[in-house]
Design a protein around this motif. Structure first.
Motif, PDB file in Angstrom:
ATOM      1  N   VAL A   1       0.844  -1.201   0.000  1.00  0.00           N
ATOM      2  CA  VAL A   1       0.000   0.000   0.000  1.00  0.00           C
ATOM      3  C   VAL A   1       0.874   1.244   0.000  1.00  0.00           C
ATOM      4  N   THR A   2       0.536   2.211  -0.822  1.00  0.00           N
ATOM      5  CA  THR A   2       1.235   3.496  -0.858  1.00  0.00           C
ATOM      6  C   THR A   2       0.213   4.612  -0.784  1.00  0.00           C
ATOM      7  N   TRP A   3       0.348   5.462   0.238  1.00  0.00           N
ATOM      8  CA  TRP A   3      -0.529   6.626   0.330  1.00  0.00           C
ATOM      9  C   TRP A   3       0.018   7.716  -0.578  1.00  0.00           C
ATOM     10  N   ILE A   4      -0.769   8.099  -1.578  1.00  0.00           N
ATOM     11  CA  ILE A   4      -0.364   9.146  -2.517  1.00  0.00           C
ATOM     12  C   ILE A   4      -0.620  10.519  -1.905  1.00  0.00           C
ATOM     13  N   GLY A   5      -1.623  10.591  -1.029  1.00  0.00           N
ATOM     14  CA  GLY A   5      -2.022  11.844  -0.406  1.00  0.00           C
ATOM     15  C   GLY A   5      -3.527  11.999  -0.449  1.00  0.00           C
ATOM     16  N   HIS A   6      -4.085  12.732   0.530  1.00  0.00           N
ATOM     17  CA  HIS A   6      -5.520  12.960   0.666  1.00  0.00           C
ATOM     18  C   HIS A   6      -6.249  11.608   0.682  1.00  0.00           C
ATOM     19  N   ALA A   7      -7.194  11.371  -0.242  1.00  0.00           N
ATOM     20  CA  ALA A   7      -7.901  10.091  -0.274  1.00  0.00           C
ATOM     21  C   ALA A   7      -7.387   9.188  -1.392  1.00  0.00           C
ATOM     22  N   THR A   8      -6.245   9.518  -1.953  1.00  0.00           N
ATOM     23  CA  THR A   8      -5.659   8.735  -3.041  1.00  0.00           C
ATOM     24  C   THR A   8      -4.701   7.696  -2.463  1.00  0.00           C
ATOM     25  N   VAL A   9      -5.060   6.430  -2.659  1.00  0.00           N
ATOM     26  CA  VAL A   9      -4.267   5.320  -2.132  1.00  0.00           C
ATOM     27  C   VAL A   9      -4.041   4.320  -3.261  1.00  0.00           C
ATOM     28  N   LEU A  10      -2.815   3.849  -3.384  1.00  0.00           N
ATOM     29  CA  LEU A  10      -2.474   2.789  -4.335  1.00  0.00           C
ATOM     30  C   LEU A  10      -2.360   1.478  -3.569  1.00  0.00           C
ATOM     31  N   VAL A  11      -3.181   0.511  -3.950  1.00  0.00           N
ATOM     32  CA  VAL A  11      -3.151  -0.822  -3.339  1.00  0.00           C
ATOM     33  C   VAL A  11      -2.748  -1.816  -4.417  1.00  0.00           C
ATOM     34  N   GLN A  12      -1.673  -2.566  -4.162  1.00  0.00           N
ATOM     35  CA  GLN A  12      -1.164  -3.546  -5.121  1.00  0.00           C
ATOM     36  C   GLN A  12      -1.212  -4.929  -4.495  1.00  0.00           C
ATOM     37  N   THR A  13      -1.990  -5.812  -5.102  1.00  0.00           N
ATOM     38  CA  THR A  13      -2.121  -7.169  -4.588  1.00  0.00           C
ATOM     39  C   THR A  13      -2.733  -8.053  -5.666  1.00  0.00           C
ATOM     40  N   HIS A  14      -2.445  -9.347  -5.628  1.00  0.00           N
ATOM     41  CA  HIS A  14      -3.010 -10.311  -6.567  1.00  0.00           C
ATOM     42  C   HIS A  14      -2.817  -9.864  -8.024  1.00  0.00           C
TER      43      HIS A  14
ATOM     44  N   LEU B   1      -2.970  -6.960  -9.212  1.00  0.00           N
ATOM     45  CA  LEU B   1      -3.908  -5.888  -9.547  1.00  0.00           C
ATOM     46  C   LEU B   1      -3.426  -4.578  -8.935  1.00  0.00           C
ATOM     47  N   ASN B   2      -3.462  -3.495  -9.715  1.00  0.00           N
ATOM     48  CA  ASN B   2      -3.118  -2.167  -9.219  1.00  0.00           C
ATOM     49  C   ASN B   2      -4.398  -1.351  -9.080  1.00  0.00           C
ATOM     50  N   ILE B   3      -4.735  -1.015  -7.838  1.00  0.00           N
ATOM     51  CA  ILE B   3      -5.992  -0.338  -7.512  1.00  0.00           C
ATOM     52  C   ILE B   3      -5.679   1.070  -7.035  1.00  0.00           C
ATOM     53  N   LEU B   4      -6.416   2.040  -7.537  1.00  0.00           N
ATOM     54  CA  LEU B   4      -6.206   3.436  -7.172  1.00  0.00           C
ATOM     55  C   LEU B   4      -7.536   4.034  -6.713  1.00  0.00           C
ATOM     56  N   THR B   5      -7.520   4.724  -5.566  1.00  0.00           N
ATOM     57  CA  THR B   5      -8.745   5.316  -5.038  1.00  0.00           C
ATOM     58  C   THR B   5      -8.738   6.830  -5.210  1.00  0.00           C
TER      59      THR B   5
ATOM     60  N   LEU C   1      -7.672  -0.727 -11.862  1.00  0.00           N
ATOM     61  CA  LEU C   1      -8.974  -0.454 -11.257  1.00  0.00           C
ATOM     62  C   LEU C   1      -8.924   0.878 -10.527  1.00  0.00           C
ATOM     63  N   VAL C   2      -9.903   1.741 -10.830  1.00  0.00           N
ATOM     64  CA  VAL C   2     -10.030   3.039 -10.162  1.00  0.00           C
ATOM     65  C   VAL C   2     -11.385   3.084  -9.457  1.00  0.00           C
ATOM     66  N   LEU C   3     -11.367   3.481  -8.194  1.00  0.00           N
ATOM     67  CA  LEU C   3     -12.596   3.629  -7.409  1.00  0.00           C
ATOM     68  C   LEU C   3     -12.848   5.119  -7.186  1.00  0.00           C
ATOM     69  N   ILE C   4     -14.025   5.598  -7.580  1.00  0.00           N
ATOM     70  CA  ILE C   4     -14.401   7.001  -7.398  1.00  0.00           C
ATOM     71  C   ILE C   4     -15.595   7.056  -6.457  1.00  0.00           C
ATOM     72  N   SER C   5     -15.398   7.654  -5.287  1.00  0.00           N
ATOM     73  CA  SER C   5     -16.414   7.598  -4.242  1.00  0.00           C
ATOM     74  C   SER C   5     -17.565   8.579  -4.441  1.00  0.00           C
ATOM     75  N   HIS C   6     -17.298   9.776  -4.953  1.00  0.00           N
ATOM     76  CA  HIS C   6     -18.350  10.772  -5.154  1.00  0.00           C
ATOM     77  C   HIS C   6     -17.785  11.898  -6.007  1.00  0.00           C
ATOM     78  N   ASN C   7     -18.602  12.915  -6.259  1.00  0.00           N
ATOM     79  CA  ASN C   7     -18.207  13.895  -7.271  1.00  0.00           C
ATOM     80  C   ASN C   7     -17.625  15.194  -6.744  1.00  0.00           C
ATOM     81  N   HIS C   8     -17.256  15.283  -5.477  1.00  0.00           N
ATOM     82  CA  HIS C   8     -16.542  16.464  -5.005  1.00  0.00           C
ATOM     83  C   HIS C   8     -15.189  16.565  -5.700  1.00  0.00           C
TER      84      HIS C   8
END
Length: 390
Positions: free
Chosen positions: A104-117, A119-123, A156-163
């Motif tokens: 896991v790497t915290w990019i900053g704010h609510a942006t997190v990179l999770v790497q597993t299985h 798969l590269n996941i970005l929030t 995979l990119v997860l977008i929680s809301h539109n702010h």
């Protein structure tokens, strides 16, 4: 000369506030219909809402909205100073992390990179220097923990809301052009995401599950928040968190941006399987001295309760220290969190801040995690150490 510049700055800020008010009151054409569908327990046929008592529309300071905006934009709310810049040492994550291993790497704010299985996941990715329409929002004080050019291919990119600090169109446009990732979001946000160079997103309502492939799926889960791009389009699109169900080792839970609400949603997230790693927000909870949470943001006290109710093996505090969105000092959220974890006798390392850009390993879960001892949480929240934090 300094006085003239100060007056000019105040005038500019006043014009910005007046423009914001004009957007709110006058031009109804800025409203947007992002989603059409049948009414539900959180959609009235036109706008989404939080079940139960929906306190997300209340002014964080309890006063008038005009007064709140004026004090916020002019900096006359008595806020403690923030640093102009925070030193960040960007890292270069590996191209892939295979098997059960999780990096896991915290990019900053609510942006997190999770790497597993593999798969590269970005929030909620944001690499922009400012948030808000026309780039007039809060300025970044901490550079991204990974330079965009050093970012591995995102699947995979997860977008929680539109702010704007969570759905950043310039960043999404770059990601879509480069990687064409699978984008998963909640209802209505796909209409905004499509503005990012024609990016396509898959949407789901709370409780909906989106298959990703190779034994991985994303469950869209409830959060206590709200959404808007122009103010008049308030709650036209849904907000959410996400549980990424993984083949082994435990799930990843991204709580995104949320207040406490009824406090039942953490258990709802945990109902989809054991949570190995959770990214939980702890910042932007204070708009007046002594405040510990607002309707749409929880502070460290409620975050500890959420950590307990999810049963997560390890959690990362997010949504603090990158963009100034509220009243508290830059490092108040993680310091308060650490004090509460110590005071309650729980292991602070299980829910502790990590430096932006510094990757860390998350071990797989081997069974149900014992609940935290929170019998002293209220007393700890009232301790001199916690109350002294600005």
């Amino acid at each position: 000369m300094a006085a003239v510049l100060k007056i000019a700055g105040a005038i500019v800020l006043l014009l910005v506030i007046l423009l914001g008010l004009a957007i709110t009151v006058v031009p109804r054409f800025l409203d947007r219909i992002y989603y059409r569908g049948p009414p539900s327990d959180h959609f009235d046929g036109e706008r989404f809402f939080n079940p139960g008592r929906d306190d997300t529309a209340e002014i964080p300071t309890g006063g008038s909205r005009i007064g709140f905006l004026w004090r916020y934009f002019t900096g006359r709310d008595g806020r403690p100073p923030w640093p102009e810049r925070v030193e960040v040492h960007p890292s270069r994550p590996p191209a892939r992390v295979e098997g059960e291993r999780m990096l896991v790497t915290w990019i900053g704010h609510a942006t997190v990179l999770v790497q597993t299985h593999g798969l590269n996941i970005l929030t909620d990715p944001i690499w922009s220097d400012r948030t808000g329409p026309w780039r007039i929002g809060a300025r970044r004080v901490a550079a991204p923990g990974v330079r965009f050019e050093d970012l591995p291919t995102i699947d995979l990119v997860l977008i929680s809301h539109n702010h704007y600090d969570h759905l950043d169109l310039p960043t999404l446009r770059r990601l879509w052009t480069r990687d064409h990732p699978r984008i998963v979001t909640s209802l209505g946000n796909d209409a905004v995401i499509a503005q990012a160079g024609g990016a396509k997103a898959t949407t789901a309502d709370w409780g909906g599950e989106v298959p990703v492939g190779h034994g991985v799926s994303v469950v869209v889960v409830r959060a206590q928040h709200w959404g808007t791009r122009y103010s008049t389009d308030r709650n036209r699109a849904l907000w959410s968190g996400f549980v990424v169900r993984l083949p082994s080792g435990g799930n990843f839970y991204f709580a995104a941006d949320t207040g406490w609400g009824d406090g039942r949603w953490p258990a709802e997230a945990a109902s989809h399987g054991a949570i190995r790693f959770a990214a939980l927000p702890i910042g932007a909870f204070r708009f007046v001295p002594g405040q510990m949470r607002i309707g749409s943001h929880m502070g460290p006290i409620e975050a500890v309760r959420v950590f307990d109710r999810t049963g997560a093996g390890l959690a990362l505090p997010i949504h603090w220290g990158t963009f100034r969105l509220s009243f508290e000092s830059h490092d108040t959220p993680p310091r308060m969190l650490a004090a509460l974890m110590r005071c309650t006798g729980n292991d602070p390392a299980r829910f502790a801040a990590h430096a932006i850009g510094m990757g860390f390993e998350v071990p797989p879960v081997s069974g149900p995690r014992p609940p935290l001892d929170l019998s002293r949480l209220d007393a700890c929240a009232g301790s001199a150490e916690v109350r002294a934090l600005q």
